[in-house]
Enzyme design. Structure first.
Site, PDB file in Angstrom:
ATOM      1  N   ARG A  36       9.139  -6.759 -39.988  1.00  0.00           N
ATOM      2  CA  ARG A  36       9.348  -5.748 -39.331  1.00  0.00           C
ATOM      3  C   ARG A  36      10.935  -6.116 -38.837  1.00  0.00           C
ATOM      4  O   ARG A  36      11.641  -4.899 -38.736  1.00  0.00           O
ATOM      5  CB  ARG A  36       8.428  -5.338 -38.200  1.00  0.00           C
ATOM      6  N   GLU A  77       2.702  11.848 -36.764  1.00  0.00           N
ATOM      7  CA  GLU A  77       3.358  11.358 -37.904  1.00  0.00           C
ATOM      8  C   GLU A  77       3.336  12.015 -38.984  1.00  0.00           C
ATOM      9  O   GLU A  77       4.017  12.291 -39.899  1.00  0.00           O
ATOM     10  CB  GLU A  77       2.398  10.018 -38.296  1.00  0.00           C
ATOM     11  N   PHE A 115      -1.265   4.425 -39.423  1.00  0.00           N
ATOM     12  CA  PHE A 115      -0.702   5.648 -39.304  1.00  0.00           C
ATOM     13  C   PHE A 115      -0.084   6.294 -40.486  1.00  0.00           C
ATOM     14  O   PHE A 115      -0.281   7.430 -40.798  1.00  0.00           O
ATOM     15  CB  PHE A 115      -0.008   5.933 -37.803  1.00  0.00           C
ATOM     16  N   HIS A 125       3.140  -3.645 -39.111  1.00  0.00           N
ATOM     17  CA  HIS A 125       1.870  -3.630 -38.507  1.00  0.00           C
ATOM     18  C   HIS A 125       0.868  -3.842 -39.376  1.00  0.00           C
ATOM     19  O   HIS A 125      -0.272  -3.329 -38.873  1.00  0.00           O
ATOM     20  CB  HIS A 125       1.829  -3.042 -37.136  1.00  0.00           C
ATOM     21  N   ASP A 185      -4.421  -6.179 -31.530  1.00  0.00           N
ATOM     22  CA  ASP A 185      -4.599  -4.668 -31.460  1.00  0.00           C
ATOM     23  C   ASP A 185      -6.043  -4.267 -32.203  1.00  0.00           C
ATOM     24  O   ASP A 185      -6.569  -3.183 -31.989  1.00  0.00           O
ATOM     25  CB  ASP A 185      -3.596  -3.924 -32.170  1.00  0.00           C
ATOM     26  N   ARG A 224       3.933  -7.654 -38.512  1.00  0.00           N
ATOM     27  CA  ARG A 224       4.185  -8.136 -37.015  1.00  0.00           C
ATOM     28  C   ARG A 224       4.451  -9.596 -36.806  1.00  0.00           C
ATOM     29  O   ARG A 224       5.306  -9.855 -36.010  1.00  0.00           O
ATOM     30  CB  ARG A 224       3.239  -7.500 -36.116  1.00  0.00           C
TER      31      ARG A 224
END
Length: 313
Positions: free
Chosen positions: A10, A58, A83, A109, A117, A167
């Site tokens: 990322r 989004e 997303f 991610h 998460d 990530r």
């Protein structure tokens, strides 16, 4: 011996956007209230007038990007994979894929390495979802060098591209003078004769380590980096499978619909081969430290080694 350098892809994404932004004024970046996490904040700091935060919306972001792409802009839209590919699927399919617009999707991610998460954010279906969209290029780079090269290649390619980033910081394995990234072309990282390991994303470095362990047991594993899931390098897949007669795929993704499925489709039609898929087996992820989750799901070098050893006998 010096420690291996590790960088999260990322971060590579954010840095590559800045590199491209300095060369191309038509490049713009849209984010959905996650610029700090997706690392598009690096681009935002350098080019604030070309970075748009669309908020937690989004689907709207995708529509905006689609419109801008028809006006000569090259938009990169960014969010977590869950997303960007999940919540956003209908808009990506109908607003970008169907008209085949020149929009790039930077999805960060991805996979269980999102860690704490948890299952709701650990997208294990994105490669399957995106490769189903006609005309969509799907790329899952293995390290910093490859991720930056992939972003540049995505800009040069005219049409929709899905880029998957992680990530977790991963080893830099492609930092060599002869490295070349080309959409749709796999890379042989280690020659072998007994079994082929096709790996993608962070599993490439883990597969290389597993191959070293297998070598000590007298098993010669060929390791091939499949950074482009679609279009997949059919010629290389068939050639290696024909040579070793046994194939293993390794991915931080569901075994359904991702790299394993893509390789199986090629081999089923062109070179039927004994095959095993390593990935997440039809289940959701869970909350926990990324490295521990990768170990638990047997996606680390040790897990790959054990499975391939049993398979290759």
């Amino acid at each position: 011996m010096s420690e291996v350098k590790k960088i999260a892809t990322r971060d590579s994404y954010g840095n590559a956007l800045v590199e491209l932004g300095k060369e191309h004024e038509n490049l713009i970046v849209l984010d959905a209230d996650l610029a700090g996490a997706t690392k598009t904040c690096i681009f935002q700091k350098e080019f604030p007038e070309r970075h748009w935060d669309c908020g937690i919306a989004e689907c709207n972001m995708t529509g905006i990007a689609a419109g801008l792409s028809t006006c000569g802009k090259v938009p990169f839209i960014s969010s977590f994979a869950m997303f960007a590919a999940g919540r956003n699927y209908e808009q990506v399919r109908n607003s970008i894929g169907y008209p085949h617009l020149n929009v790039k999707i930077g999805a960060t991610h991805a996979g269980i390495s999102v860690g704490e998460d948890g299952a709701t954010h650990q997208c294990l279906e994105d490669l399957a979802l995106m490769r189903e969209i006609p005309g969509m290029v799907v790329i899952n780079p293995s390290d910093d060098v490859e991720a930056r090269a992939a972003v540049h290649a995505a800009y040069d390619y005219v049409g929709p591209v899905y880029l998957r980033f992680g990530r977790l910081a991963v080893p830099v394995i492609n930092d060599r003078p002869d490295y070349k990234f080309e959409i749709g072309k796999g890379i042989v990282l280690k020659e072998g004769t007994d079994v082929t390991i096709f790996a993608t994303g962070l599993e490439v470095s883990e597969s290389l380590e597993a191959a070293k362990m297998l070598e000590k047991d007298g098993i010669s594993a060929e390791v091939i980096n499949i950074h482009t899931i679609k279009p997949i390098d059919e010629e290389l897949v068939v050639a290696s499978a024909t040579k070793t007669k046994k194939v293993v795929t390794v991915e931080e993704h569901s075994v359904i619909g991702g790299l394993g499925s893509a390789v199986a489709e090629v081999l089923c039609e062109k070179a039927p081969t004994k095959m095993m898929r390593i990935g997440v087996n039809d289940r959701f992820g869970e909350s926990g430290p990324a490295v521990e989750l990768i170990h638990k799901y047997e996606l680390d070098a040790e897990g790959i080694y054990k499975k391939v050893k049993a398979f290759a006998k």
